[in-house]
Write an enzyme that holds these catalytic residues in place. Structure first.
Site, PDB file in Angstrom:
ATOM      1  N   ASP A  65       8.935  63.891  15.694  1.00 20.36           N
ATOM      2  CA  ASP A  65      10.448  63.483  15.686  1.00 20.36           C
ATOM      3  C   ASP A  65      11.059  63.500  17.473  1.00 20.36           C
ATOM      4  OD1 ASP A  65      12.667  62.650  14.325  1.00 20.36           O
ATOM      5  OD2 ASP A  65      13.361  64.562  14.530  1.00 20.36           O
ATOM      6  N   GLY A 141      11.205  50.663  20.830  1.00 13.71           N
ATOM      7  CA  GLY A 141      12.398  51.520  20.697  1.00 13.71           C
ATOM      8  C   GLY A 141      13.156  51.342  21.945  1.00 13.71           C
ATOM      9  N   TYR A 142      13.645  52.417  22.556  1.00 10.01           N
ATOM     10  CA  TYR A 142      14.482  52.509  23.693  1.00 10.01           C
ATOM     11  C   TYR A 142      14.064  51.886  25.063  1.00 10.01           C
ATOM     12  CZ  TYR A 142      17.938  54.667  20.243  1.00 10.01           C
ATOM     13  OH  TYR A 142      18.472  54.925  19.058  1.00 10.01           O
ATOM     14  N   ASP A 143      12.480  52.062  24.998  1.00  9.48           N
ATOM     15  CA  ASP A 143      11.744  51.836  26.302  1.00  9.48           C
ATOM     16  C   ASP A 143      12.674  50.796  27.370  1.00  9.48           C
ATOM     17  OD1 ASP A 143       9.888  53.556  25.814  1.00  9.48           O
ATOM     18  OD2 ASP A 143       8.478  52.343  25.045  1.00  9.48           O
ATOM     19  N   LYS A 162       3.050  55.584  30.921  1.00  7.33           N
ATOM     20  CA  LYS A 162       4.004  56.300  30.304  1.00  7.33           C
ATOM     21  C   LYS A 162       3.488  57.609  29.822  1.00  7.33           C
ATOM     22  CE  LYS A 162       6.936  55.904  26.142  1.00  7.33           C
ATOM     23  NZ  LYS A 162       7.138  55.090  24.973  1.00  7.33           N
ATOM     24  N   HIS A 167       8.177  62.060  27.502  1.00  8.10           N
ATOM     25  CA  HIS A 167       8.551  63.128  26.653  1.00  8.10           C
ATOM     26  C   HIS A 167       7.414  63.323  25.767  1.00  8.10           C
ATOM     27  CE1 HIS A 167       9.590  59.284  25.340  1.00  8.10           C
ATOM     28  NE2 HIS A 167       9.794  59.696  24.021  1.00  8.10           N
TER      29      HIS A 167
END
Ligand code: ITT
Length: 186
Positions: A65, A141-143, A162, A167
């Site tokens: 998540d 996604g937000y990349d 990456k 994260h």
């Protein structure tokens, strides 16, 4: 060793596979829906998810998540990141950020794992900034709107790079330590 990666997101599976290639762990993309409870903590979502999937008889799997927490938006979209990505998208987040000069943000990733009936939960973070426009075509996604170094977005670097700084990559580093400590890597 094989580990199921229970997710709807093939981008996550690709990142995990790259991270575990050297250990010979095969990641099997498995799509099984589970409840992602509404709470402010990713760890709680993961703990509940582990419980639910185990009760359905699943074992030897990981769930993940993640969320993007933007300082100037009070941590938004945070635990609502999946919903916001589907509804507003990156353009919508950029719109929320119009006129805001403090662009700081943090990605978080919580990994939950069932391995031989044991539980491992670890969280990794990555600090960075929200760009002023979308950049790059890699990732998901937000990349395209997140930069860890103020220059390149996550969508402008390859998976290996990456994984070194993200994260998810940072969560994987902790996860690997737990696998070694627990003697799970035979
Ligand atoms: P599952 O829950 O099925 O695993 P998901 O994509 O919905 O897949 P999350 O809820 O963990 O995953 O992610 C919340 C949102 O954050 C979602 O829109 C993701 O695309 C995005 N996201 C997660 N990790 C990301 C990353 O490394 N780079 C960019 N966006 C990311």
């Amino acid at each position: 060793m094989k580990l199921k990666v229970i997710t709807s997101n093939p981008g996550k599976v690709a990142e995990y596979q790259k991270s575990f290639d050297d250990l010979g762990i095969v990641m099997e993309h498995t799509k099984v829906p589970y409840d992602e409870i509404q709470t402010s903590e990713l760890e709680e979502v993961v703990a509940k998810g582990l419980e639910e999937l185990r009760s359905e008889g699943l074992s030897n799997f990981i769930i993940d998540d993640s969320g993007l927490f933007v300082d100037a938006l009070g941590g938004f979209p945070g635990v609502y990141s999946a919903y916001v990505q589907k509804t507003l998208g990156n353009k919508g987040v950029l719109k929320q950020m119009e006129g805001i000069t403090d662009r700081r943000a943090q990605f978080k990733c919580c990994i939950g794992c069932d391995i031989d009936g044991e539980t491992i939960i670890v969280t990794g973070t990555c600090d960075g900034e929200i760009l002023f426009e979308e950049k790059g075509t890699e990732g998901f996604g937000y990349d395209p709107i997140f930069t860890p170094d103020g220059e390149k977005s996550f969508a402008e670097i390859d998976i290996e790079k990456k994984n070194e700084i993200s994260h998810r990559g940072n969560a994987v580093k902790l996860f690997r330590e737990k696998l070694i400590e627990g003697g799970f890597l035979k």
